[in-house]
Design a protein around this motif. Structure first.
Motif, PDB file in Angstrom:
ATOM      1  N   ASN A  95       0.836  -1.206   0.000  1.00  0.00           N
ATOM      2  CA  ASN A  95       0.000   0.000   0.000  1.00  0.00           C
ATOM      3  C   ASN A  95       0.871   1.258   0.000  1.00  0.00           C
ATOM      4  O   ASN A  95       0.818   2.080   0.911  1.00  0.00           O
TER       5      ASN A  95
ATOM      6  N   LEU B 104       0.193  -3.392  11.416  1.00  0.00           N
ATOM      7  CA  LEU B 104       1.229  -2.865  10.532  1.00  0.00           C
ATOM      8  C   LEU B 104       0.836  -2.978   9.060  1.00  0.00           C
ATOM      9  O   LEU B 104       1.286  -2.180   8.230  1.00  0.00           O
ATOM     10  N   GLN B 105      -0.020  -3.943   8.748  1.00  0.00           N
ATOM     11  CA  GLN B 105      -0.430  -4.163   7.364  1.00  0.00           C
ATOM     12  C   GLN B 105      -1.010  -2.886   6.750  1.00  0.00           C
ATOM     13  O   GLN B 105      -1.822  -2.193   7.376  1.00  0.00           O
ATOM     14  N   ASP B 106      -0.548  -2.554   5.539  1.00  0.00           N
ATOM     15  CA  ASP B 106      -1.030  -1.400   4.762  1.00  0.00           C
ATOM     16  C   ASP B 106      -0.611  -0.060   5.339  1.00  0.00           C
ATOM     17  O   ASP B 106      -1.094   0.982   4.885  1.00  0.00           O
ATOM     18  N   GLN B 107       0.312  -0.044   6.307  1.00  0.00           N
ATOM     19  CA  GLN B 107       0.738   1.207   6.944  1.00  0.00           C
ATOM     20  C   GLN B 107       2.074   1.709   6.386  1.00  0.00           C
ATOM     21  O   GLN B 107       2.915   2.224   7.129  1.00  0.00           O
ATOM     22  N   ASP B 108       2.243   1.573   5.082  1.00  0.00           N
ATOM     23  CA  ASP B 108       3.466   2.069   4.454  1.00  0.00           C
ATOM     24  C   ASP B 108       3.612   3.571   4.684  1.00  0.00           C
ATOM     25  O   ASP B 108       2.636   4.329   4.629  1.00  0.00           O
TER      26      ASP B 108
ATOM     27  N   GLN C 177       4.194   5.035   7.390  1.00  0.00           N
ATOM     28  CA  GLN C 177       3.736   5.440   8.717  1.00  0.00           C
ATOM     29  C   GLN C 177       4.797   5.049   9.761  1.00  0.00           C
ATOM     30  O   GLN C 177       5.556   4.097   9.560  1.00  0.00           O
TER      31      GLN C 177
ATOM     32  N   TYR D  94      10.179   3.896   9.657  1.00  0.00           N
ATOM     33  CA  TYR D  94       9.007   3.903   8.790  1.00  0.00           C
ATOM     34  C   TYR D  94       9.078   2.688   7.875  1.00  0.00           C
ATOM     35  O   TYR D  94      10.168   2.254   7.485  1.00  0.00           O
TER      36      TYR D  94
END
Length: 301
Positions: free
Chosen positions: A111, A236-240, A242, A268
Motif C-alpha cells: 500500500n 502494521l499491514q497497509d501502513q506504508d 507510517q 518507517y
C-alpha cells in the motif's frame, strides 16, 4: 550539465507487473504521447520472457543485475543476467551510456501509493522528484543514494541516472485502471520536466522536501527448517510510510501472538508484506525520514 537527448522508458522489468507493459503497448500505437521536441523517447519491454509467462523473473530479479562488475562478468549466465547484458548493449555501455535518462515503471502489492524512487543526489534527478511532487502532492519521495556504476538498478543505465516509478497496491499479473492512469500521469510529468530542463524553463525547485531513505530489509520469522512462523501484524499491514515505534506490533505468530518491533528508534515501513519478496521471506523494508536537499538548480548548458 549538457542537454538530455535520449530518454528510455522501460517496463516489464518484473514480468508480472503489467502496468508498464501495457503503457508501452499503448504508447507504441500513439508515440506522440511520449514525444517531446528537445529529445527522443524510446520504449523498451525489458524482460519479455518473464512477461510472456506472467512471472516476476525466470532465474534472477532483473532489477538487481546492472552493477558494472556484474555486466562485465561472463560467468553470470542466468536468463536475467544475460538480459541485463543485452540491455547494456542497447542502452549503454554503462561506462558511457548512449541513453541519457531512464524512466523505469513498476508496481507493488504493498500500500505505497505513488512512490518516486531515485538513487542519485544529482540535481537533475532530485529536481525531477521535486517537480513531479509539485504536480502530484500525494507522491512520496524514496531516496537510496549510491554510485551509478555500482548501482544494480536498471535506472542506473542512464548517463545522468534515472527514475523508478513504483505505484500500488495492485496484485501481480493484474491491470488496474487507477494505477495505470496514475503511472501515465507521472511519466508525462517526468517528460515535461526534462523538456523544460532542456529549454531552460523549469520553475524554481530549490530547497528541501521531506522524504524517506532506505535502511534495511527485515525478514519474517522462520523456524530451523526455514518455514515461516509469523506474518506481518494486522496493525502494521497497509501502513506504508507510517511510523513504527519501538515495541509497536510488528509480527503475529501463526498462533496469534504479537511480536513487537525490537528497534531502538522510530522508523518507517515500505513494501510492507510485498508479495514479490516472499521468495526471500522479506516482510518489509525499514526507512528513516529525511530532508532531501536540492543542492543547486538543474540547468542545461
Amino acid at each position: 550539465m549538457p542537454q538530455i537527448k535520449q530518454v528510455a522508458i522501460t517496463g516489464g522489468t518484473h514480468g508480472n507487473e503489467l502496468t508498464g507493459v501495457h503503457l508501452l503497448k499503448y504508447w507504441r500505437t500513439d508515440p506522440a504521447q511520449v514525444a517531446r521536441s528537445t529529445f527522443s523517447t524510446e520504449l523498451h519491454l525489458t524482460n519479455p520472457k518473464a512477461n510472456g509467462l506472467n512471472r516476476r523473473y525466470i532465474d534472477q530479479d532483473l532489477n538487481r543485475q546492472f552493477k558494472l562488475a556484474d555486466l562485465n562478468n561472463a560467468e553470470l549466465s542466468g536468463y536475467e543476467q544475460n538480459q541485463a547484458k543485452v540491455l547494456n548493449a542497447l542502452l549503454g555501455p554503462k561506462e558511457a551510456p548512449r541513453v541519457d535518462f531512464v524512466i523505469d515503471l513498476h508496481t507493488t502489492t504493498a500500500n505505497m501509493g505513488t512512490s518516486l524512487i531515485f538513487n542519485s543526489e544529482d540535481p537533475l534527478v532530485v529536481g525531477m522528484a521535486f517537480y513531479v511532487q509539485e504536480q502530484l502532492p500525494h507522491a512520496q519521495l524514496f531516496m537510496d543514494p549510491g554510485e551509478r556504476l555500482s548501482d544494480n538498478f536498471l535506472t542506473s543505465m542512464g548517463r545522468y541516472n534515472g527514475f523508478l516509478v513504483e505505484i500500488g497496491p495492485v496484485p501481480q499479473g493484474l491491470l488496474r485502471a487507477d494505477v495505470y492512469n496514475e503511472t501515465q500521469a507521472v511519466v508525462m510529468h517526468c517528460l515535461d520536466y526534462l523538456e523544460a530542463f532542456n529549454q531552460g524553463t523549469l520553475p524554481t525547485l530549490s530547497g528541501q522536501r521531506e522524504g524517506f531513505c532506505f535502511v534495511e530489509k527485515v525478514t519474517l520469522p522462520e523456524n530451523e527448517q526455514g518455514e515461516l512462523t509469523a506474518m506481518v501484524h494486522p496493525a502494521l499491514q497497509d501502513q506504508d510510510y507510517q511510523p513504527i515505534a519501538p515495541g509497536a506490533p510488528f509480527f503475529m505468530t501463526l498462533a496469534g501472538e504479537t511480536l513487537g518491533f525490537t528497534g531502538s528508534k522510530t522508523v518507517y515501513g515500505a513494501f510492507i508484506n510485498e508479495a514479490a519478496y516472499y521468495d526471500a521471506h522479506v516482510g518489509l523494508s525499514l526507512m528513516e525520514k529525511i530532508w532531501i536537499e536540492l543542492k543547486s538548480e538543474p540547468r542545461a548548458d
